[in-house]
Scaffold this motif. Structure first.
Motif, PDB file in Angstrom:
ATOM      1  N   GLY A   7       0.811  -1.209   0.000  1.00 38.80           N
ATOM      2  CA  GLY A   7       0.000   0.000   0.000  1.00 38.80           C
ATOM      3  C   GLY A   7       0.845   1.260   0.000  1.00 38.80           C
ATOM      4  O   GLY A   7       2.076   1.201   0.126  1.00 38.80           O
ATOM      5  N   PRO A   8       0.184   2.411  -0.095  1.00 40.03           N
ATOM      6  CA  PRO A   8       0.906   3.685  -0.100  1.00 40.03           C
ATOM      7  C   PRO A   8       1.670   3.944   1.195  1.00 40.03           C
ATOM      8  O   PRO A   8       2.597   4.745   1.222  1.00 40.03           O
ATOM      9  CB  PRO A   8      -0.192   4.730  -0.321  1.00 40.03           C
ATOM     10  N   ASP A   9       1.317   3.215   2.255  1.00 45.27           N
ATOM     11  CA  ASP A   9       2.020   3.357   3.531  1.00 45.27           C
ATOM     12  C   ASP A   9       3.206   2.401   3.643  1.00 45.27           C
ATOM     13  O   ASP A   9       3.861   2.326   4.683  1.00 45.27           O
ATOM     14  CB  ASP A   9       1.056   3.134   4.699  1.00 45.27           C
ATOM     15  N   GLY A  10       3.461   1.642   2.575  1.00 45.95           N
ATOM     16  CA  GLY A  10       4.587   0.715   2.573  1.00 45.95           C
ATOM     17  C   GLY A  10       4.298  -0.636   3.185  1.00 45.95           C
ATOM     18  O   GLY A  10       5.177  -1.496   3.223  1.00 45.95           O
ATOM     19  N   ARG A  11       3.079  -0.857   3.665  1.00 45.01           N
ATOM     20  CA  ARG A  11       2.723  -2.136   4.281  1.00 45.01           C
ATOM     21  C   ARG A  11       2.221  -3.129   3.239  1.00 45.01           C
ATOM     22  O   ARG A  11       1.434  -2.773   2.369  1.00 45.01           O
ATOM     23  CB  ARG A  11       1.619  -1.942   5.320  1.00 45.01           C
ATOM     24  N   ALA A  12       2.659  -4.376   3.391  1.00 45.05           N
ATOM     25  CA  ALA A  12       2.177  -5.460   2.531  1.00 45.05           C
ATOM     26  C   ALA A  12       0.832  -5.933   3.072  1.00 45.05           C
ATOM     27  O   ALA A  12       0.672  -6.118   4.286  1.00 45.05           O
ATOM     28  CB  ALA A  12       3.174  -6.608   2.523  1.00 45.05           C
ATOM     29  N   ARG A  13      -0.118  -6.086   2.157  1.00 44.56           N
ATOM     30  CA  ARG A  13      -1.467  -6.520   2.522  1.00 44.56           C
ATOM     31  C   ARG A  13      -1.927  -7.616   1.572  1.00 44.56           C
ATOM     32  O   ARG A  13      -1.412  -7.738   0.468  1.00 44.56           O
ATOM     33  CB  ARG A  13      -2.461  -5.352   2.425  1.00 44.56           C
ATOM     34  N   CYS A  14      -2.967  -8.332   1.992  1.00 42.41           N
ATOM     35  CA  CYS A  14      -3.623  -9.288   1.106  1.00 42.41           C
ATOM     36  C   CYS A  14      -4.049  -8.530  -0.156  1.00 42.41           C
ATOM     37  O   CYS A  14      -4.632  -7.447  -0.067  1.00 42.41           O
ATOM     38  CB  CYS A  14      -4.840  -9.891   1.793  1.00 42.41           C
ATOM     39  N   ALA A  15      -3.751  -9.084  -1.318  1.00 43.29           N
ATOM     40  CA  ALA A  15      -3.927  -8.363  -2.582  1.00 43.29           C
ATOM     41  C   ALA A  15      -5.375  -8.033  -2.915  1.00 43.29           C
ATOM     42  O   ALA A  15      -5.621  -7.117  -3.701  1.00 43.29           O
ATOM     43  CB  ALA A  15      -3.304  -9.160  -3.721  1.00 43.29           C
ATOM     44  N   TRP A  16      -6.350  -8.707  -2.294  1.00 46.56           N
ATOM     45  CA  TRP A  16      -7.745  -8.385  -2.608  1.00 46.56           C
ATOM     46  C   TRP A  16      -8.088  -6.953  -2.231  1.00 46.56           C
ATOM     47  O   TRP A  16      -9.064  -6.392  -2.723  1.00 46.56           O
ATOM     48  CB  TRP A  16      -8.715  -9.372  -1.966  1.00 46.56           C
ATOM     49  N   VAL A  17      -7.268  -6.330  -1.395  1.00 52.59           N
ATOM     50  CA  VAL A  17      -7.485  -4.947  -0.989  1.00 52.59           C
ATOM     51  C   VAL A  17      -7.375  -4.011  -2.194  1.00 52.59           C
ATOM     52  O   VAL A  17      -8.093  -3.011  -2.287  1.00 52.59           O
ATOM     53  CB  VAL A  17      -6.461  -4.544   0.101  1.00 52.59           C
ATOM     54  N   GLY A  18      -6.479  -4.331  -3.121  1.00 54.05           N
ATOM     55  CA  GLY A  18      -6.261  -3.453  -4.270  1.00 54.05           C
ATOM     56  C   GLY A  18      -5.818  -2.075  -3.808  1.00 54.05           C
ATOM     57  O   GLY A  18      -5.101  -1.941  -2.818  1.00 54.05           O
ATOM     58  N   ASP A  19      -6.290  -1.051  -4.510  1.00 55.31           N
ATOM     59  CA  ASP A  19      -5.885   0.310  -4.130  1.00 55.31           C
ATOM     60  C   ASP A  19      -7.057   1.109  -3.562  1.00 55.31           C
ATOM     61  O   ASP A  19      -6.991   2.334  -3.468  1.00 55.31           O
ATOM     62  CB  ASP A  19      -5.260   1.041  -5.324  1.00 55.31           C
ATOM     63  N   ASP A  20      -8.108   0.415  -3.159  1.00 55.31           N
ATOM     64  CA  ASP A  20      -9.288   1.085  -2.620  1.00 55.31           C
ATOM     65  C   ASP A  20      -9.078   1.426  -1.139  1.00 55.31           C
ATOM     66  O   ASP A  20      -8.842   0.528  -0.325  1.00 55.31           O
ATOM     67  CB  ASP A  20     -10.514   0.185  -2.776  1.00 55.31           C
ATOM     68  N   PRO A  21      -9.161   2.704  -0.759  1.00 55.61           N
ATOM     69  CA  PRO A  21      -8.931   3.088   0.635  1.00 55.61           C
ATOM     70  C   PRO A  21      -9.919   2.441   1.619  1.00 55.61           C
ATOM     71  O   PRO A  21      -9.537   2.105   2.742  1.00 55.61           O
ATOM     72  CB  PRO A  21      -9.098   4.613   0.640  1.00 55.61           C
ATOM     73  N   GLU A  22     -11.176   2.252   1.201  1.00 52.27           N
ATOM     74  CA  GLU A  22     -12.155   1.620   2.102  1.00 52.27           C
ATOM     75  C   GLU A  22     -11.844   0.152   2.303  1.00 52.27           C
ATOM     76  O   GLU A  22     -11.934  -0.353   3.413  1.00 52.27           O
ATOM     77  CB  GLU A  22     -13.586   1.793   1.576  1.00 52.27           C
ATOM     78  N   TYR A  23     -11.433  -0.536   1.259  1.00 53.20           N
ATOM     79  CA  TYR A  23     -11.010  -1.931   1.403  1.00 53.20           C
ATOM     80  C   TYR A  23      -9.783  -2.023   2.316  1.00 53.20           C
ATOM     81  O   TYR A  23      -9.682  -2.910   3.152  1.00 53.20           O
ATOM     82  CB  TYR A  23     -10.673  -2.534   0.037  1.00 53.20           C
ATOM     83  N   ARG A  24      -8.844  -1.090   2.146  1.00 49.27           N
ATOM     84  CA  ARG A  24      -7.635  -1.076   2.972  1.00 49.27           C
ATOM     85  C   ARG A  24      -8.000  -0.892   4.434  1.00 49.27           C
ATOM     86  O   ARG A  24      -7.514  -1.604   5.314  1.00 49.27           O
ATOM     87  CB  ARG A  24      -6.686   0.027   2.486  1.00 49.27           C
ATOM     88  N   ARG A  25      -8.894   0.058   4.724  1.00 47.61           N
ATOM     89  CA  ARG A  25      -9.337   0.291   6.099  1.00 47.61           C
ATOM     90  C   ARG A  25     -10.020  -0.951   6.655  1.00 47.61           C
ATOM     91  O   ARG A  25      -9.749  -1.383   7.774  1.00 47.61           O
ATOM     92  CB  ARG A  25     -10.286   1.500   6.156  1.00 47.61           C
ATOM     93  N   TYR A  26     -10.904  -1.558   5.863  1.00 47.53           N
ATOM     94  CA  TYR A  26     -11.625  -2.758   6.301  1.00 47.53           C
ATOM     95  C   TYR A  26     -10.636  -3.887   6.589  1.00 47.53           C
ATOM     96  O   TYR A  26     -10.710  -4.543   7.633  1.00 47.53           O
ATOM     97  CB  TYR A  26     -12.632  -3.166   5.215  1.00 47.53           C
ATOM     98  N   HIS A  27      -9.709  -4.115   5.678  1.00 47.41           N
ATOM     99  CA  HIS A  27      -8.694  -5.153   5.858  1.00 47.41           C
ATOM    100  C   HIS A  27      -7.882  -4.908   7.126  1.00 47.41           C
ATOM    101  O   HIS A  27      -7.653  -5.810   7.919  1.00 47.41           O
ATOM    102  CB  HIS A  27      -7.769  -5.180   4.635  1.00 47.41           C
ATOM    103  N   ASP A  28      -7.443  -3.670   7.310  1.00 46.31           N
ATOM    104  CA  ASP A  28      -6.554  -3.352   8.431  1.00 46.31           C
ATOM    105  C   ASP A  28      -7.270  -3.339   9.778  1.00 46.31           C
ATOM    106  O   ASP A  28      -6.677  -3.715  10.792  1.00 46.31           O
ATOM    107  CB  ASP A  28      -5.902  -1.985   8.216  1.00 46.31           C
ATOM    108  N   ASP A  29      -8.523  -2.904   9.807  1.00 45.50           N
ATOM    109  CA  ASP A  29      -9.207  -2.677  11.085  1.00 45.50           C
ATOM    110  C   ASP A  29     -10.247  -3.731  11.447  1.00 45.50           C
ATOM    111  O   ASP A  29     -10.609  -3.846  12.622  1.00 45.50           O
ATOM    112  CB  ASP A  29      -9.912  -1.312  11.077  1.00 45.50           C
TER     113      ASP A  29
END
Length: 189
Positions: A7-29
């Protein structure tokens, strides 16, 4: 397809997150974090049912409106909905307007209302598999259905719940932290 994305924060995430900020928040939180409570699990069950056949991001974007029109997913309140409420919900473009799913949510709330305090939570979590200690290394390692999700689905259907198929229940198990399917290398893993 790659199983991780940075992600833009440099963290590796499950790829289903893509580049969507809401998906990233959901995945992370939320996704994979243990979730308890009858109301919270009723909401999760309801939203997973509405998601069937659609993308989860669609549900996430509509979740605030779902919460508003479904009385915060308080089972006791939703159980009181009547045909006028069904028609009100069918005309609300802010949610998924599927009569069968709306009626199932109301019917499921009526079942939850007959259960004792904490019973839905205990029932659902009784099907959580023991932690295996084995983390998926790719999406190919993540099942769509398991013996546990199939058994949970059968028990819920036996009790009269609807839109609780085995695949839907596995998605619930993932999102509610009953299983941890964060891919190896994901910062949440």
């Amino acid at each position: 397809m790659t199983s991780l994305i940075t992600g833009p924060d440099g963290r590796a995430r499950c790829a289903w997150v893509g580049d969507d900020p809401e998906y990233r928040r959901y995945h992370d939180d939320e996704w994979g974090t243990p979730l308890h409570g009858d109301r919270a699990l009723f909401e999760k069950m309801s939203l997973e049912g509405f998601q069937a056949g659609l993308s989860w991001i669609t549900i996430l974007r509509k979740r605030p409106r779902f919460r508003e029109v479904f009385a915060g997913f308080v089972p006791e309140l939703v159980a009181r909905f009547d045909e006028a409420d069904v028609e009100r919900l069918m005309s609300d473009a802010g949610i998924i307007r599927n009569r069968a799913k709306i009626e199932a949510t109301i019917g499921n709330a009526r079942i939850v209302r007959t259960m004792g305090e904490g019973e839905l939570d205990a029932l659902m979590w009784s099907f959580a598999p023991p932690a295996s200690g084995i983390r998926p290394t790719s999406f190919a390692d993540v099942p769509a259905v398991t013996a546990e999700s199939t058994a949970l689905s059968k028990e819920l259907r036996r009790r009269g719940f609807r839109f609780v198929g085995a695949t839907t229940m596995y998605a619930l198990m993932q999102s509610a932290g009953m299983v941890d399917d964060h891919i190896e290398g994901c910062w949440r893993a």
